[in-house]
Design a protein around this motif. Structure first.
Motif, PDB file in Angstrom:
ATOM      1  N   ARG A 133       0.339  -2.738   1.705  1.00  0.00           N
ATOM      2  CA  ARG A 133       0.247  -1.397   2.278  1.00  0.00           C
ATOM      3  C   ARG A 133       1.332  -0.491   1.684  1.00  0.00           C
ATOM      4  N   ALA A 134       2.539  -1.034   1.546  1.00  0.00           N
ATOM      5  CA  ALA A 134       3.633  -0.243   0.991  1.00  0.00           C
ATOM      6  C   ALA A 134       3.345   0.131  -0.461  1.00  0.00           C
ATOM      7  N   PHE A 135       2.806  -0.819  -1.230  1.00  0.00           N
ATOM      8  CA  PHE A 135       2.462  -0.544  -2.626  1.00  0.00           C
ATOM      9  C   PHE A 135       1.409   0.560  -2.700  1.00  0.00           C
ATOM     10  N   THR A 136       0.383   0.456  -1.866  1.00  0.00           N
ATOM     11  CA  THR A 136      -0.700   1.433  -1.880  1.00  0.00           C
ATOM     12  C   THR A 136      -0.205   2.815  -1.464  1.00  0.00           C
ATOM     13  N   ASP A 137       0.647   2.873  -0.451  1.00  0.00           N
ATOM     14  CA  ASP A 137       1.180   4.162   0.014  1.00  0.00           C
ATOM     15  C   ASP A 137       2.059   4.830  -1.036  1.00  0.00           C
ATOM     16  N   ALA A 138       2.719   4.018  -1.857  1.00  0.00           N
ATOM     17  CA  ALA A 138       3.659   4.568  -2.841  1.00  0.00           C
ATOM     18  C   ALA A 138       3.006   4.863  -4.188  1.00  0.00           C
ATOM     19  N   ARG A 139       1.718   4.574  -4.330  1.00  0.00           N
ATOM     20  CA  ARG A 139       1.062   4.751  -5.628  1.00  0.00           C
ATOM     21  C   ARG A 139       1.069   6.204  -6.063  1.00  0.00           C
ATOM     22  N   ARG A 140       1.117   6.393  -7.390  1.00  0.00           N
ATOM     23  CA  ARG A 140       0.960   7.689  -8.018  1.00  0.00           C
ATOM     24  C   ARG A 140      -0.233   7.610  -8.968  1.00  0.00           C
ATOM     25  N   PRO A 141      -0.715   8.731  -9.479  1.00  0.00           N
ATOM     26  CA  PRO A 141      -1.890   8.684 -10.356  1.00  0.00           C
ATOM     27  C   PRO A 141      -1.722   7.791 -11.578  1.00  0.00           C
ATOM     28  N   ASP A 142      -0.487   7.584 -12.024  1.00  0.00           N
ATOM     29  CA  ASP A 142      -0.270   6.762 -13.207  1.00  0.00           C
ATOM     30  C   ASP A 142       0.246   5.360 -12.877  1.00  0.00           C
ATOM     31  N   THR A 143       0.233   4.974 -11.602  1.00  0.00           N
ATOM     32  CA  THR A 143       0.689   3.633 -11.226  1.00  0.00           C
ATOM     33  C   THR A 143      -0.269   2.584 -11.773  1.00  0.00           C
ATOM     34  N   PRO A 144       0.217   1.596 -12.526  1.00  0.00           N
ATOM     35  CA  PRO A 144      -0.677   0.554 -13.035  1.00  0.00           C
ATOM     36  C   PRO A 144      -1.313  -0.237 -11.893  1.00  0.00           C
TER      37      PRO A 144
END
Length: 210
Positions: free
Chosen positions: A24-35
Protein backbone atom coordinates in the motif's frame (compact mmCIF):
# COMPACT_ATOMS: atom_id res chain seq x y z
CA UNK A 1 4.20 -1.48 -24.77
CA UNK A 2 7.44 -2.47 -23.03
CA UNK A 3 7.36 -2.34 -19.26
CA UNK A 4 10.00 0.25 -18.27
CA UNK A 5 12.69 -1.02 -15.91
CA UNK A 6 10.70 -3.88 -14.36
CA UNK A 7 12.25 -4.61 -10.96
CA UNK A 8 11.99 -8.10 -9.46
CA UNK A 9 12.54 -8.51 -5.73
CA UNK A 10 12.93 -11.81 -3.86
CA UNK A 11 11.83 -11.16 -0.29
CA UNK A 12 12.10 -14.62 1.27
CA UNK A 13 9.59 -15.64 3.94
CA UNK A 14 7.68 -12.66 5.27
CA UNK A 15 4.78 -11.78 7.54
CA UNK A 16 1.61 -11.08 5.53
CA UNK A 17 0.52 -7.94 7.39
CA UNK A 18 3.92 -6.29 7.01
CA UNK A 19 4.11 -6.90 3.26
CA UNK A 20 0.48 -5.81 2.82
CA UNK A 21 1.37 -2.47 4.41
CA UNK A 22 4.48 -2.18 2.24
CA UNK A 23 2.44 -2.74 -0.93
CA UNK A 24 0.00 0.00 0.00
CA UNK A 25 2.83 2.39 0.87
CA UNK A 26 4.59 1.64 -2.43
CA UNK A 27 1.39 2.22 -4.40
CA UNK A 28 0.58 5.47 -2.57
CA UNK A 29 4.08 6.81 -3.22
CA UNK A 30 4.18 5.95 -6.93
CA UNK A 31 4.90 8.61 -9.54
CA UNK A 32 4.29 8.40 -13.30
CA UNK A 33 7.87 7.26 -13.86
CA UNK A 34 8.06 4.76 -10.96
CA UNK A 35 9.26 1.39 -12.31
CA UNK A 36 6.87 -1.54 -11.95
CA UNK A 37 7.88 -4.28 -9.54
CA UNK A 38 7.27 -7.98 -8.95
CA UNK A 39 7.74 -9.22 -5.38
CA UNK A 40 8.39 -12.96 -4.96
CA UNK A 41 8.02 -14.38 -1.47
CA UNK A 42 6.52 -16.94 0.89
CA UNK A 43 4.27 -16.16 3.83
CA UNK A 44 4.01 -17.51 7.33
CA UNK A 45 0.75 -19.51 7.71
CA UNK A 46 -2.23 -17.15 7.39
CA UNK A 47 -5.80 -17.04 6.12
CA UNK A 48 -6.65 -13.83 4.28
CA UNK A 49 -10.12 -12.51 3.57
CA UNK A 50 -10.85 -10.56 0.41
CA UNK A 51 -12.55 -7.20 0.55
CA UNK A 52 -16.02 -8.77 0.22
CA UNK A 53 -15.07 -11.99 2.02
CA UNK A 54 -17.94 -13.76 3.78
CA UNK A 55 -17.31 -15.10 7.29
CA UNK A 56 -19.23 -18.32 6.58
CA UNK A 57 -16.37 -19.44 4.32
CA UNK A 58 -14.10 -19.60 7.38
CA UNK A 59 -14.93 -23.03 8.76
CA UNK A 60 -12.35 -23.92 11.42
CA UNK A 61 -9.41 -21.51 11.26
CA UNK A 62 -8.07 -22.78 14.58
CA UNK A 63 -4.61 -21.48 15.44
CA UNK A 64 -3.93 -19.94 12.04
CA UNK A 65 -4.52 -16.17 12.09
CA UNK A 66 -7.18 -14.60 9.87
CA UNK A 67 -6.31 -11.21 8.38
CA UNK A 68 -8.51 -8.82 6.43
CA UNK A 69 -7.18 -7.71 3.06
CA UNK A 70 -8.38 -5.24 0.45
CA UNK A 71 -7.85 -7.54 -2.53
CA UNK A 72 -10.69 -9.02 -4.51
CA UNK A 73 -12.01 -12.52 -3.90
CA UNK A 74 -12.91 -14.54 -0.84
CA UNK A 75 -10.80 -16.36 1.75
CA UNK A 76 -7.58 -18.19 0.88
CA UNK A 77 -4.58 -19.67 2.65
CA UNK A 78 -0.90 -18.77 2.38
CA UNK A 79 1.92 -20.78 3.89
CA UNK A 80 5.45 -22.09 3.39
CA UNK A 81 5.98 -24.00 0.16
CA UNK A 82 3.71 -21.66 -1.81
CA UNK A 83 5.07 -19.03 -4.18
CA UNK A 84 3.39 -15.64 -3.78
CA UNK A 85 3.99 -12.93 -6.36
CA UNK A 86 2.76 -9.38 -5.86
CA UNK A 87 2.39 -7.39 -9.08
CA UNK A 88 2.92 -3.67 -8.52
CA UNK A 89 2.07 -2.51 -12.01
CA UNK A 90 0.94 0.83 -13.46
CA UNK A 91 -1.97 -0.29 -15.63
CA UNK A 92 -2.72 3.18 -16.94
CA UNK A 93 0.81 3.59 -18.26
CA UNK A 94 0.67 0.20 -19.98
CA UNK A 95 -2.88 0.66 -21.24
CA UNK A 96 -4.01 -2.61 -19.65
CA UNK A 97 -7.44 -3.28 -18.17
CA UNK A 98 -7.80 -5.29 -14.97
CA UNK A 99 -9.20 -8.17 -17.03
CA UNK A 100 -6.16 -8.04 -19.30
CA UNK A 101 -3.82 -8.20 -16.32
CA UNK A 102 -5.71 -11.17 -14.86
CA UNK A 103 -5.52 -12.97 -18.20
CA UNK A 104 -1.77 -12.33 -18.47
CA UNK A 105 -1.20 -13.70 -14.97
CA UNK A 106 -3.25 -16.81 -15.73
CA UNK A 107 -1.41 -17.35 -19.03
CA UNK A 108 1.91 -17.04 -17.20
CA UNK A 109 0.89 -19.69 -14.69
CA UNK A 110 -0.43 -22.08 -17.35
CA UNK A 111 2.78 -21.69 -19.36
CA UNK A 112 4.93 -22.28 -16.26
CA UNK A 113 3.11 -25.49 -15.43
CA UNK A 114 3.32 -26.68 -19.03
CA UNK A 115 7.12 -26.65 -18.74
CA UNK A 116 6.73 -29.45 -16.17
CA UNK A 117 4.22 -31.41 -18.23
CA UNK A 118 1.24 -30.22 -16.16
CA UNK A 119 -1.79 -29.36 -18.29
CA UNK A 120 -3.58 -26.49 -16.55
CA UNK A 121 -6.33 -24.09 -17.52
CA UNK A 122 -7.99 -20.88 -16.43
CA UNK A 123 -11.71 -20.59 -15.73
CA UNK A 124 -13.40 -17.34 -16.85
CA UNK A 125 -16.10 -17.85 -14.22
CA UNK A 126 -13.67 -18.38 -11.34
CA UNK A 127 -10.29 -16.60 -11.55
CA UNK A 128 -7.31 -18.84 -10.93
CA UNK A 129 -5.64 -21.82 -12.55
CA UNK A 130 -6.87 -25.41 -12.34
CA UNK A 131 -5.69 -28.94 -13.13
CA UNK A 132 -8.52 -31.40 -13.74
CA UNK A 133 -10.84 -29.26 -11.62
CA UNK A 134 -8.45 -28.89 -8.68
CA UNK A 135 -7.08 -25.43 -7.98
CA UNK A 136 -3.32 -24.98 -8.09
CA UNK A 137 -3.05 -21.18 -8.21
CA UNK A 138 -5.18 -18.32 -6.89
CA UNK A 139 -5.46 -14.67 -7.91
CA UNK A 140 -6.53 -11.58 -6.04
CA UNK A 141 -5.85 -7.99 -7.05
CA UNK A 142 -6.58 -4.44 -5.99
CA UNK A 143 -6.26 -1.44 -8.29
CA UNK A 144 -5.89 2.05 -6.86
CA UNK A 145 -5.14 5.18 -8.87
CA UNK A 146 -4.64 3.00 -11.92
CA UNK A 147 -1.99 0.81 -10.26
CA UNK A 148 -2.29 -2.81 -9.14
CA UNK A 149 -1.06 -4.57 -6.04
CA UNK A 150 -1.59 -8.03 -4.50
CA UNK A 151 -1.30 -10.79 -7.09
CA UNK A 152 -1.03 -14.59 -7.28
CA UNK A 153 -0.18 -17.63 -5.21
CA UNK A 154 1.06 -20.92 -6.69
CA UNK A 155 1.05 -24.10 -4.62
CA UNK A 156 4.37 -25.88 -5.10
CA UNK A 157 5.33 -28.05 -2.11
CA UNK A 158 3.22 -27.16 0.90
CA UNK A 159 0.91 -28.57 3.53
CA UNK A 160 -2.51 -28.37 1.85
CA UNK A 161 -4.42 -29.40 5.00
CA UNK A 162 -5.25 -25.82 6.09
CA UNK A 163 -7.34 -25.38 2.93
CA UNK A 164 -9.78 -27.89 4.46
CA UNK A 165 -10.49 -25.36 7.23
CA UNK A 166 -12.04 -22.94 4.73
CA UNK A 167 -14.12 -22.87 1.57
CA UNK A 168 -11.20 -21.90 -0.69
CA UNK A 169 -12.02 -18.75 -2.65
CA UNK A 170 -15.61 -19.17 -1.48
CA UNK A 171 -16.21 -22.58 -3.12
CA UNK A 172 -17.39 -25.37 -0.84
CA UNK A 173 -15.52 -28.61 -1.40
CA UNK A 174 -13.03 -27.13 -3.86
CA UNK A 175 -10.04 -29.47 -4.14
CA UNK A 176 -6.56 -27.99 -4.02
CA UNK A 177 -3.45 -29.42 -5.60
CA UNK A 178 0.21 -28.50 -6.04
CA UNK A 179 3.15 -28.81 -8.39
CA UNK A 180 4.94 -31.57 -6.48
CA UNK A 181 1.88 -33.84 -6.37
CA UNK A 182 1.50 -33.53 -10.14
CA UNK A 183 5.03 -34.66 -10.92
CA UNK A 184 6.67 -31.25 -11.04
CA UNK A 185 9.62 -30.06 -8.95
CA UNK A 186 9.40 -29.30 -5.26
CA UNK A 187 12.12 -26.66 -5.64
CA UNK A 188 10.49 -23.25 -5.11
CA UNK A 189 13.51 -21.40 -6.47
CA UNK A 190 13.41 -23.33 -9.75
CA UNK A 191 9.67 -22.89 -10.20
CA UNK A 192 9.97 -19.24 -9.24
CA UNK A 193 12.62 -18.66 -11.88
CA UNK A 194 10.40 -20.13 -14.57
CA UNK A 195 7.37 -18.19 -13.33
CA UNK A 196 9.38 -14.97 -13.42
CA UNK A 197 10.37 -15.68 -17.02
CA UNK A 198 6.77 -16.31 -18.02
CA UNK A 199 5.45 -13.24 -16.21
CA UNK A 200 8.00 -11.04 -17.94
CA UNK A 201 7.03 -12.50 -21.32
CA UNK A 202 3.27 -12.21 -20.88
CA UNK A 203 3.26 -8.82 -19.16
CA UNK A 204 5.52 -7.36 -21.83
CA UNK A 205 3.58 -8.61 -24.87
CA UNK A 206 0.80 -6.67 -26.63
CA UNK A 207 -1.33 -9.83 -26.84
CA UNK A 208 -0.30 -11.26 -23.49
CA UNK A 209 2.32 -13.54 -25.02
CA UNK A 210 -0.14 -15.92 -26.63
Amino acid sequence: MTIPSLIVRHLGRRDYAEVFAEQRAFTDARRPDTPDELWFLEHDPVFTQGQAGKPEHLLLPGDIPVLQSDRGGQVTYHGPGQIVVYLLVDLRRLGYSIRSLVTRIEQSLVATLAVYGIAANADPQAPGVYVDGAKIASLGLRVRQGCSYHGLSLNVDMDLAPFSRINPCGYQGLCMTQVRELGGPADLAAVGTELERQLRRHLDSPDGGV
